[in-house]
Scaffold this active site. Structure first.
Site, PDB file in Angstrom:
ATOM      1  N   LYS A  89     -10.261  -0.433  10.169  1.00 16.92           N
ATOM      2  CA  LYS A  89     -10.366  -1.633   9.333  1.00 16.92           C
ATOM      3  C   LYS A  89     -10.901  -2.802  10.148  1.00 16.92           C
ATOM      4  CE  LYS A  89      -7.449   0.085   5.993  1.00 16.92           C
ATOM      5  NZ  LYS A  89      -7.975   0.742   4.794  1.00 16.92           N
ATOM      6  N   ASP A 121       3.044  -4.606   7.983  1.00 19.00           N
ATOM      7  CA  ASP A 121       1.861  -3.770   7.842  1.00 19.00           C
ATOM      8  C   ASP A 121       0.667  -4.713   7.954  1.00 19.00           C
ATOM      9  OD1 ASP A 121      -0.385  -2.495   6.910  1.00 19.00           O
ATOM     10  OD2 ASP A 121       0.504  -1.779   5.037  1.00 19.00           O
ATOM     11  N   CYS A 130      -4.788   2.553  -3.639  1.00 18.39           N
ATOM     12  CA  CYS A 130      -3.560   3.054  -3.022  1.00 18.39           C
ATOM     13  C   CYS A 130      -2.423   2.052  -3.181  1.00 18.39           C
ATOM     14  CB  CYS A 130      -3.743   3.397  -1.553  1.00 18.39           C
ATOM     15  SG  CYS A 130      -4.947   4.702  -1.276  1.00 18.39           S
ATOM     16  N   HIS A 146       0.877  -1.180   0.000  1.00 24.95           N
ATOM     17  CA  HIS A 146       0.000   0.000   0.000  1.00 24.95           C
ATOM     18  C   HIS A 146       0.916   1.232   0.000  1.00 24.95           C
ATOM     19  CE1 HIS A 146      -2.765   2.960   1.821  1.00 24.95           C
ATOM     20  NE2 HIS A 146      -3.759   2.144   1.531  1.00 24.95           N
ATOM     21  N   GLN A 184      -4.544  -5.110   6.921  1.00 17.22           N
ATOM     22  CA  GLN A 184      -5.537  -5.996   6.308  1.00 17.22           C
ATOM     23  C   GLN A 184      -5.509  -7.395   6.918  1.00 17.22           C
ATOM     24  OE1 GLN A 184      -7.817  -4.948   4.354  1.00 17.22           O
ATOM     25  NE2 GLN A 184      -6.988  -2.967   3.745  1.00 17.22           N
TER      26      GLN A 184
END
Lengths: 418, 164
Positions: A237, A211, A375, A134, A214
């Site tokens: 999220k 990261d 993104c 991202h 998600q």
């Protein structure tokens, strides 16, 4: 354990249908049709318990935290710190001192880049990312490169959207100062082999930032089992509020890192001759924090824990399998992102219909999907497409939602005469 | 489970994706480079990634003698650019700028087509097909991208035109 979804045993008895009514926003019509929300990868909806926790705080308990002896300040501080404890437990951090509130994944990554990496970086040092990041896990590192003369190294992906591990194994040995990589790709849904990547990085003494924006909403995440140095994620999220997120970091790193921002709350003593910084994690929380956001995130974590992340993972894994199958049956569809280990979402293109036109047409039938570059422009470049349509799942979705999506795509074909 | 769509909602979609729009989106006119260009500009819609380059050939008489565009985008942005290049060839730059203003006003709903006819002598003609966008606020930027680019090109601005 952070397990790839396919290894989570699919339990046919996992029935989360009762959860749907916990989300008030879902009970509405859009353009005369019941809302089907398939854009949780952009931002997930909030259950009543999160909305209530935030409202309760504003109605009865609002004051600044860590200041003042009055009752409201005490209550606000208790609620804020209880949220930290809940989150620390949720990701199995060793200590609450390792859990820093930030404004989201983006700030968490910027904090690591500027505070952990920048002081020691010099010209020619390398930072290893992947092609499927991202933008928030690319641009902070580009800024750092401009500041220090360091260079970005990018692990390639293949046509399925999987990481090229052969190249990775070569790159990780080439004097890399940090590996910053997604746990789950937001554009393709690929679940990266985090444990394997971390193990290889550790063999070469390379610290790892994952990261997890998600990943955390869709699978159990245990930072000790992963043994990563940093783990970044966002509240919104995972059914929490926007503007709040987490940086998990090993305590030994946080101890050595200089503050990222200066201000109130991050100090013990301020004199013009010099300032003593506060203990962890407060050293990294300058200024009045997003108190209501933290409280809301704490409530979201309690909500998810109440259902159980294993059950959520099993439900979503089964639903993703169904969605991929149904979408594959649509004539003219091209699935983008077909990795063997996937979570929660499917990107696609339909005929030569531009994703934005698709998005408008399905929205007109009450179906919310994301369209565009997500993104992740380097991912779009890799597949040679300007963007994709992306349907993403959360615990509150069901097969009806998928069926409605498929029906709405048929309408798009009709409008475009395909 | 295939739900019947209400006539109203299908009607709005049909109004957005009129045959003329779909035709220009499928076979854009004046698509490509312009060998003798005098002015150009880039149009970017950072939200959705629509990207186009507009080329103009403006003669000594301040008249747009040729126009072309390249790029990628949704049906609305491509059709809009195609219709625009068709419309502005032969116009003086001042006229083209007035026309852009009128078109942008019409698709954003600030000016109605009736008002236009009476007050400003500008006939949108075929371009009226773009007015279906009014009911789709999130798509207005797609329809206006080419027109912002034309503004930049004529005014020879250095930065890419952005819908932001």
């Amino acid at each position: 354990m952070s397990k790839p979804l396919q290894t989570v045993k699919s339990d046919p008895h996992v029935d989360l249908s009762a959860c749907r009514t916990d989300f008030p926003v879902l009970a509405q019509e859009i353009n005369g049709e019941p809302l089907v929300y398939l854009d949780s990868a952009a931002s997930a909806q909030q259950p009543e318990s999160v909305i209530d926790a935030v409202a309760e705080y504003h109605r009865h308990n609002h004051a600044n935290v860590h200041r003042g002896v009055h009752t409201l300040s005490h209550r606000a501080t208790e609620a804020y710190e209880a949220a930290r404890d809940a989150i620390a437990g949720f990701i199995n951090a060793r200590s609450r001192r390792e859990v820093v509130f930030t404004s989201g994944t983006t700030e968490s990554i910027n904090l690591v880049a500027q505070s952990f990496c920048r002081p020691g970086l010099k010209r020619g040092d390398r930072i290893l990312l992947s092609q499927l990041e991202h933008h928030s896990n690319i641009v902070p590192w580009q800024l750092l490169c401009e500041q220090t003369g360091a260079e970005l190294l990018v692990v390639p992906i293949d046509e399925r959207g999987e990481l090229d591990l052969v190249t990775f194994n070569r790159q990780i040995e080439s004097g890399v100062k940090i590996l910053a990589i997604a746990h789950v790709s937001n554009a393709l849904g690929t679940v990266l082999p985090a444990q394997e990547l971390i193990r290889r990085a550790q063999q070469h003494g390379v610290p790892v930032l994952l990261d997890g924006a998600q990943a955390v909403p869709h699978m159990p995440v245990d930072v000790q089992a992963l043994d990563c140095d940093f783990y970044a994620f966002s509240g919104h999220k995972m059914c929490g509020p926007t503007g709040i997120g987490i940086l998990y970091a090993r305590e030994q790193h946080l101890e050595r890192m200089p503050p990222y921002q200066g201000g109130g709350d991050m100090i013990l003593e301020v004199r013009f001759e010099g300032t003593t910084y506060n203990d962890l994690p407060y050293k990294f929380e300058a200024g009045t924090p997003n108190i209501s956001g933290a409280i809301g995130l704490g409530a979201a974590v309690r909500y998810l824990t109440g259902i159980g992340m294993e059950r959520i993972a099993a439900h979503e894994s089964e639903l993703l399998r169904y969605m991929t199958e149904r979408l594959s049956e649509v004539p003219g569809i091209r699935l983008i992102g077909t990795a063997r280990q996937k979570a929660s979402l499917q990107s696609f293109l339909l005929d030569d219909i531009h994703p934005h036109d698709l998005g408008t047409i399905v929205d007109h039938q009450g179906v919310a999907i994301r369209t565009g570059h997500h993104c992740a422009m380097p991912v779009m470049d890799f597949f040679g497409v300007p963007g994709t349509a992306r349907a993403s799942l959360a615990l509150y979705n069901n097969r009806d939602d998928v069926d409605r999506l498929v029906a709405s795509l048929t309408k798009a074909k009709e409008i475009f005469g395909r | 489970m295939n739900r019947a769509m209400s006539d109203l909602s299908t009607g709005e979609l049909r109004d957005l994706y009129r045959e003329l729009i779909l035709d220009h989106a499928r076979s854009p006119r004046h698509f490509g480079k312009l060998p003798a260009l005098t002015h150009s500009a880039e149009g970017l819609n950072p939200l959705c990634g629509d990207k186009l380059k507009l080329y103009l050939q403006i003669d000594d008489d301040d008249r747009i003698s040729d126009a072309a565009f390249e790029g990628s985008g949704c049906a609305i942005s491509v059709a809009s650019a195609s219709l625009m290049t068709d419309a502005i060839i032969g116009m003086r730059t001042g006229e083209a700028l007035d026309f852009a203003k009128a078109l942008i006003g019409a698709v954003t709903g600030r000016i109605s087509s009736e008002d236009l006819g009476e007050d400003s002598q500008i006939e949108l003609g075929k371009l009226q097909a773009l007015q279906g966008v009014r009911e789709f606020p999130s798509r207005v930027k797609c329809a206006t991208l080419a027109w912002h680019a034309m503004n930049s090109a004529i005014r020879q601005e250095q930065r890419p035109a952005s819908t932001e």
